[in-house]
Design a protein around this motif. Structure first.
Motif, PDB file in Angstrom:
ATOM      1  N   LEU A 176       0.825  -1.206   0.000  1.00 47.89           N
ATOM      2  CA  LEU A 176       0.000   0.000   0.000  1.00 47.89           C
ATOM      3  C   LEU A 176       0.864   1.264   0.000  1.00 47.89           C
ATOM      4  O   LEU A 176       0.487   2.283  -0.591  1.00 47.89           O
ATOM      5  N   VAL A 177       2.018   1.216   0.647  1.00 44.65           N
ATOM      6  CA  VAL A 177       2.959   2.341   0.575  1.00 44.65           C
ATOM      7  C   VAL A 177       3.420   2.542  -0.871  1.00 44.65           C
ATOM      8  O   VAL A 177       3.478   3.675  -1.372  1.00 44.65           O
ATOM      9  N   LYS A 178       3.736   1.441  -1.550  1.00 48.99           N
ATOM     10  CA  LYS A 178       4.148   1.537  -2.951  1.00 48.99           C
ATOM     11  C   LYS A 178       3.033   2.130  -3.809  1.00 48.99           C
ATOM     12  O   LYS A 178       3.282   2.993  -4.669  1.00 48.99           O
ATOM     13  N   SER A 179       1.801   1.697  -3.577  1.00 49.10           N
ATOM     14  CA  SER A 179       0.668   2.263  -4.306  1.00 49.10           C
ATOM     15  C   SER A 179       0.573   3.768  -4.078  1.00 49.10           C
ATOM     16  O   SER A 179       0.340   4.540  -5.018  1.00 49.10           O
ATOM     17  N   MET A 180       0.780   4.200  -2.827  1.00 55.60           N
ATOM     18  CA  MET A 180       0.676   5.630  -2.527  1.00 55.60           C
ATOM     19  C   MET A 180       1.809   6.413  -3.181  1.00 55.60           C
ATOM     20  O   MET A 180       1.617   7.556  -3.618  1.00 55.60           O
ATOM     21  N   GLU A 181       2.986   5.811  -3.279  1.00 57.65           N
ATOM     22  CA  GLU A 181       4.088   6.480  -3.979  1.00 57.65           C
ATOM     23  C   GLU A 181       3.723   6.733  -5.444  1.00 57.65           C
ATOM     24  O   GLU A 181       4.020   7.800  -5.994  1.00 57.65           O
ATOM     25  N   ILE A 182       3.066   5.762  -6.062  1.00 61.75           N
ATOM     26  CA  ILE A 182       2.641   5.936  -7.458  1.00 61.75           C
ATOM     27  C   ILE A 182       1.552   7.004  -7.542  1.00 61.75           C
ATOM     28  O   ILE A 182       1.543   7.838  -8.461  1.00 61.75           O
ATOM     29  N   ASN A 183       0.629   7.002  -6.575  1.00 57.19           N
ATOM     30  CA  ASN A 183      -0.402   8.045  -6.551  1.00 57.19           C
ATOM     31  C   ASN A 183       0.219   9.437  -6.528  1.00 57.19           C
ATOM     32  O   ASN A 183      -0.247  10.362  -7.208  1.00 57.19           O
ATOM     33  N   GLU A 184       1.258   9.601  -5.729  1.00 59.32           N
ATOM     34  CA  GLU A 184       1.873  10.923  -5.600  1.00 59.32           C
ATOM     35  C   GLU A 184       2.544  11.351  -6.907  1.00 59.32           C
ATOM     36  O   GLU A 184       2.524  12.537  -7.269  1.00 59.32           O
ATOM     37  N   LEU A 185       3.114  10.401  -7.633  1.00 56.08           N
ATOM     38  CA  LEU A 185       3.664  10.722  -8.954  1.00 56.08           C
ATOM     39  C   LEU A 185       2.547  11.127  -9.918  1.00 56.08           C
ATOM     40  O   LEU A 185       2.725  12.027 -10.749  1.00 56.08           O
ATOM     41  N   ALA A 186       1.401  10.467  -9.793  1.00 57.13           N
ATOM     42  CA  ALA A 186       0.257  10.817 -10.641  1.00 57.13           C
ATOM     43  C   ALA A 186      -0.259  12.214 -10.314  1.00 57.13           C
ATOM     44  O   ALA A 186      -0.611  12.991 -11.215  1.00 57.13           O
ATOM     45  N   MET A 187      -0.309  12.551  -9.030  1.00 53.92           N
ATOM     46  CA  MET A 187      -0.747  13.893  -8.636  1.00 53.92           C
ATOM     47  C   MET A 187       0.219  14.957  -9.144  1.00 53.92           C
ATOM     48  O   MET A 187      -0.196  16.039  -9.578  1.00 53.92           O
ATOM     49  N   GLN A 188       1.503  14.652  -9.090  1.00 58.31           N
ATOM     50  CA  GLN A 188       2.490  15.590  -9.618  1.00 58.31           C
ATOM     51  C   GLN A 188       2.255  15.834 -11.105  1.00 58.31           C
ATOM     52  O   GLN A 188       2.316  16.977 -11.587  1.00 58.31           O
ATOM     53  N   ALA A 189       1.964  14.762 -11.845  1.00 57.18           N
ATOM     54  CA  ALA A 189       1.677  14.903 -13.273  1.00 57.18           C
ATOM     55  C   ALA A 189       0.421  15.736 -13.494  1.00 57.18           C
ATOM     56  O   ALA A 189       0.343  16.536 -14.439  1.00 57.18           O
ATOM     57  N   GLU A 190      -0.567  15.563 -12.623  1.00 59.38           N
ATOM     58  CA  GLU A 190      -1.799  16.352 -12.729  1.00 59.38           C
ATOM     59  C   GLU A 190      -1.509  17.836 -12.558  1.00 59.38           C
ATOM     60  O   GLU A 190      -1.974  18.679 -13.349  1.00 59.38           O
ATOM     61  N   VAL A 191      -0.743  18.179 -11.535  1.00 59.14           N
ATOM     62  CA  VAL A 191      -0.423  19.583 -11.267  1.00 59.14           C
ATOM     63  C   VAL A 191       0.344  20.193 -12.441  1.00 59.14           C
ATOM     64  O   VAL A 191       0.083  21.332 -12.856  1.00 59.14           O
ATOM     65  N   GLU A 192       1.278  19.433 -12.997  1.00 55.96           N
ATOM     66  CA  GLU A 192       2.095  19.949 -14.098  1.00 55.96           C
ATOM     67  C   GLU A 192       1.289  20.142 -15.379  1.00 55.96           C
ATOM     68  O   GLU A 192       1.619  20.999 -16.205  1.00 55.96           O
ATOM     69  N   THR A 193       0.219  19.368 -15.553  1.00 60.39           N
ATOM     70  CA  THR A 193      -0.537  19.396 -16.808  1.00 60.39           C
ATOM     71  C   THR A 193      -1.745  20.324 -16.754  1.00 60.39           C
ATOM     72  O   THR A 193      -2.204  20.824 -17.795  1.00 60.39           O
ATOM     73  N   ALA A 194      -2.275  20.562 -15.558  1.00 57.29           N
ATOM     74  CA  ALA A 194      -3.542  21.298 -15.417  1.00 57.29           C
ATOM     75  C   ALA A 194      -3.326  22.795 -15.616  1.00 57.29           C
ATOM     76  O   ALA A 194      -3.089  23.541 -14.662  1.00 57.29           O
ATOM     77  N   LYS A 195      -3.415  23.231 -16.853  1.00 54.53           N
ATOM     78  CA  LYS A 195      -3.250  24.640 -17.201  1.00 54.53           C
ATOM     79  C   LYS A 195      -4.472  25.121 -17.985  1.00 54.53           C
ATOM     80  O   LYS A 195      -5.156  24.328 -18.643  1.00 54.53           O
ATOM     81  N   ALA A 196      -4.734  26.406 -17.908  1.00 56.64           N
ATOM     82  CA  ALA A 196      -5.846  26.980 -18.665  1.00 56.64           C
ATOM     83  C   ALA A 196      -5.666  26.682 -20.148  1.00 56.64           C
ATOM     84  O   ALA A 196      -4.567  26.826 -20.700  1.00 56.64           O
ATOM     85  N   GLY A 197      -6.738  26.236 -20.793  1.00 55.49           N
ATOM     86  CA  GLY A 197      -6.700  25.912 -22.211  1.00 55.49           C
ATOM     87  C   GLY A 197      -6.425  24.454 -22.509  1.00 55.49           C
ATOM     88  O   GLY A 197      -6.595  24.009 -23.651  1.00 55.49           O
ATOM     89  N   VAL A 198      -5.994  23.687 -21.504  1.00 57.33           N
ATOM     90  CA  VAL A 198      -5.743  22.257 -21.693  1.00 57.33           C
ATOM     91  C   VAL A 198      -7.052  21.495 -21.514  1.00 57.33           C
ATOM     92  O   VAL A 198      -7.862  21.814 -20.642  1.00 57.33           O
ATOM     93  N   LYS A 199      -7.248  20.490 -22.336  1.00 61.23           N
ATOM     94  CA  LYS A 199      -8.466  19.694 -22.246  1.00 61.23           C
ATOM     95  C   LYS A 199      -8.454  18.867 -20.960  1.00 61.23           C
ATOM     96  O   LYS A 199      -7.442  18.263 -20.591  1.00 61.23           O
ATOM     97  N   ASP A 200      -9.580  18.852 -20.285  1.00 60.43           N
ATOM     98  CA  ASP A 200      -9.742  18.087 -19.048  1.00 60.43           C
ATOM     99  C   ASP A 200      -9.280  16.642 -19.232  1.00 60.43           C
ATOM    100  O   ASP A 200      -8.568  16.078 -18.391  1.00 60.43           O
ATOM    101  N   TRP A 201      -9.668  16.038 -20.339  1.00 60.31           N
ATOM    102  CA  TRP A 201      -9.337  14.638 -20.607  1.00 60.31           C
ATOM    103  C   TRP A 201      -7.821  14.432 -20.683  1.00 60.31           C
ATOM    104  O   TRP A 201      -7.302  13.394 -20.274  1.00 60.31           O
ATOM    105  N   GLU A 202      -7.093  15.434 -21.186  1.00 64.66           N
ATOM    106  CA  GLU A 202      -5.642  15.302 -21.314  1.00 64.66           C
ATOM    107  C   GLU A 202      -4.969  15.274 -19.943  1.00 64.66           C
ATOM    108  O   GLU A 202      -3.965  14.577 -19.749  1.00 64.66           O
TER     109      GLU A 202
END
Length: 393
Positions: A176-202
């Motif tokens: 479960l710790v390993k799963s959470m480490e992957i979640n945190e990498l996914a959240m980092q990717a979300e923050v880096e991608t979520a910009k005005a004009g970007v499609k929600d799906w992307e």
């Protein structure tokens, strides 16, 4: 033993621990055998008991198991021989269903001579599951078992697996710790991608890419919605373009060996709504207080009451968060559909009465709600119960 593909796996010692614990409870209830039926619903959550006992799972297969009080454990699947002996080393009796699982289950039960015995079935529907009050077994499967064993007692064994799965071993916690480490990498990717004009799906796709490239299985839950002031996630993103001032709310769950921690991380696009900014402060105080009290003996109901009391004292008297309240959402994390569970709508006496035990693992995600109900702030992390209070994974 077939040559195994290089997947991460639990140890044989972990298998033996689980089997010993389940069989001890079977003896207490005088059960001869437990059947865990096939059902890949809810992102394969309903296969959790089968995978827990056989280590057969991953992807979205239909796998059943026959687990006797003594003797060989049987896994039953479609395309059984080419798939399951090559990915796990827990069971060697892997049988072909050819999509007729009831037939294969009945054949194995007859070998066990349980015509007048007590047959436990998980997901039978007599005992409520965490999210499955109507059960999970298919009618056709149940019908074949019932007709083949008219003099046997068919008993709902859901509670036995629930009980054993509540408390996690060190191997399970590590996963479960390993799963959470992957979640945190996914959240980092979300923050880096979520910009005005970007499609929600992307943005959602970037999250999934981060999870899978770092080892997450599929399927996984990834509930999601974006907008100016969304209150509840949808089951997937939309094609809308993000705008300045939007917020994305989500539930992110990477799957490592089928175990899924969860992270809930609201992401604001460029600016934070002032009401949300104040609610976050209330929510943080509530989360920390609940975390401090995640100790053995404390009940789910007591934590729910603590949530409301903490919000009442933490909410400011003036400003946009004046009079804010809070609700507790918390449910078990592990192989899938783990309990207990509490949400603003799921508050059964059975679930509220469950007491914390050391090494239980939960997603803890209380929500802070504005006095008028128009704004909700929810953030959450996967946490473990210890004698000194909760520990974030």
């Amino acid at each position: 033993m077939a040559e195994l593909y290089p997947y991460p796996r639990f140890s044989i010692a972990e298998r033996d621990r689980r089997w010993l614990a389940v069989r001890a409870l079977m003896r207490e209830q005088n059960l001869d055998v437990i059947v865990t039926p096939q059902n890949s619903g809810h992102s394969a959550d309903y296969q959790a008991n089968t995978r827990y006992l056989t280590h057969c799972g991953g992807g979205e297969p239909d796998v059943a198991a026959v687990f006797p009080i003594e003797g060989e454990v049987t896994a039953i699947a479609t395309s059984a021989a080419p798939r399951w002996p090559t990915v796990q080393d827990w069971v060697t009796d892997v049988r072909e269903a050819r999509r007729n699982y009831g037939r294969a289950i009945v054949e194995r039960l007859k070998e066990l001579n349980v015509e007048r015995g007590r047959i436990g079935i998980t997901g039978l529907g007599d005992v409520e599951g965490t999210r499955t009050p109507e059960g999970t077994i298919f009618y056709g499967t149940w019908k074949q078992i019932r007709e083949a064993f008219p003099q046997a007692d068919l008993v709902d064994a859901t509670a036995i697996l629930d009980e054993v799965r509540y408390v996690k071993s060190q191997e399970e916690i590590n996963v479960l710790v390993k799963s959470m480490e992957i979640n945190e990498l996914a959240m980092q990717a979300e923050v880096e991608t979520a910009k005005a004009g970007v499609k929600d799906w992307e943005v959602w796709a970037a999250v999934h890419y981060a999870m899978t490239r770092n080892g997450s299985e599929l399927p996984v839950h990834c509930f999601w919605v974006s907008g100016r002031n969304p209150k509840r996630t949808l089951t997937r993103p939309s094609m809308r373009l993000l705008e300045r001032g939007d917020v994305i709310i989500n539930e992110i769950e990477a799957s490592w060996i089928g175990y899924r921690s969860q992270g809930v991380q609201p992401v604001f696009v460029e600016v934070v709504n002032p009401v949300q900014a104040e609610l976050i402060k209330v929510q943080r105080e509530v989360f920390n207080r609940v975390l401090e009290n995640l100790k053995p003996g404390v009940t789910v109901g007591e934590l729910a009451d603590l949530t409301k009391r903490t919000a009442a004292s933490a909410a400011p008297k003036t400003g946009p968060a004046a009079g804010a309240r809070a609700d507790l959402t918390m449910h078990g994390r592990g192989a899938g559909d783990d309990g207990p569970i509490i949400t603003p709508h799921a508050r059964s006496p059975k679930q509220l009465g469950v007491a914390m035990r050391e090494n239980m693992v939960f997603i803890c995600k209380p929500s802070a709600v504005s006095a008028d109900g128009e704004y909700i702030c929810q953030w959450g992390d996967t946490v473990m119960v210890t004698k000194n209070g909760g520990r974030r994974l």
